[in-house]
Design a protein around this motif. Sequence first.
Motif, PDB file in Angstrom:
ATOM      1  N   PHE A 162       0.393  -5.146   9.472  1.00 63.65           N
ATOM      2  CA  PHE A 162       1.302  -4.030   8.611  1.00 63.65           C
ATOM      3  C   PHE A 162       2.543  -4.009   9.132  1.00 63.65           C
ATOM      4  CE2 PHE A 162      -1.615  -1.637   5.637  1.00 63.65           C
ATOM      5  CZ  PHE A 162      -2.493  -2.393   5.861  1.00 63.65           C
ATOM      6  N   GLY A 163       3.643  -3.512   8.407  1.00 64.32           N
ATOM      7  CA  GLY A 163       4.866  -3.258   8.714  1.00 64.32           C
ATOM      8  C   GLY A 163       4.955  -1.846   9.107  1.00 64.32           C
ATOM      9  N   TYR A 220       0.938  -1.171   0.005  1.00 68.07           N
ATOM     10  CA  TYR A 220      -0.005  -0.004  -0.008  1.00 68.07           C
ATOM     11  C   TYR A 220       0.766   1.183  -0.164  1.00 68.07           C
ATOM     12  CZ  TYR A 220      -3.804  -2.999   1.772  1.00 68.07           C
ATOM     13  OH  TYR A 220      -4.814  -4.084   1.619  1.00 68.07           O
ATOM     14  N   PHE A 270       3.626   1.006   2.552  1.00 70.82           N
ATOM     15  CA  PHE A 270       3.458  -0.180   3.620  1.00 70.82           C
ATOM     16  C   PHE A 270       3.356  -1.476   3.062  1.00 70.82           C
ATOM     17  CE2 PHE A 270       2.701   2.716   7.372  1.00 70.82           C
ATOM     18  CZ  PHE A 270       1.900   3.603   7.073  1.00 70.82           C
TER      19      PHE A 270
END
Lengths: 114, 114
Positions: free
Chosen positions: B105-106, B35, B91
């Motif tokens: 998520f990272g 993303y 992301f």
Amino acid sequence: SQKIEQNSEALNIQEGKTATLTCNYTNYSPAYLQWYRQDPGRGPVFLLLIRENEKEKRKERLKVTFDTTLKQSLFHITASQPADSATYLCALGGRAGNNRKLIWGLGTSLAVNP
Amino acid sequence: EAGVTQFPSHSVIEKGQTVTLRCDPISGHDNLYWYRRVMGKEIKFLLHFVKESKQDESGMPNNRFLAERTGGTYSTLKVQPAELEDSGVYFCASAKAGGYNEQFFGPGTRLTVL
């Protein structure tokens, strides 16, 4: 095109009160809806998922409702605490196959004052 | 269990240069998403891998962006040549196979193109 609207203004509430955040969407029929929390400089963190055939979901102090007729979800944090201060994001998910991607709102900033 | 990691955390490059972002998903997660969030805008989907296959790349802005996931483990996103409008936070997220699963998520890679 699909559009998601969240409370555009920041929400300031007093500790102990209930915070209510709104997510409205148009031109889409999601299979599910998710709420995430994001803190500055970090990635979103998953909070709750609610499917299209569910009206309400709860998890500890969190509650989410989903009205597919109104095309709206409400996210509640009860007994709010200063640690709940963050940006809350609403995301819509499609059905299986190529529509697993999430479509996101801009987020609502919540500040809980001690 | 280690979370999703991304490298680098920040990258500042000049227009026309090449940058490669890396994402290591949670072990065992077949689904991997990229993303991007441009300042002031909502998070936007770029693409979705299932193992090493591109399931949906409808969000990729143009052919200057190339994503790979060799062996179905980590993924890279290369931008070549970078343009000013590519600036933003990228992301990566991973999710288990099947159903409507939460995405992990990272922390994101902040890319600045000068």
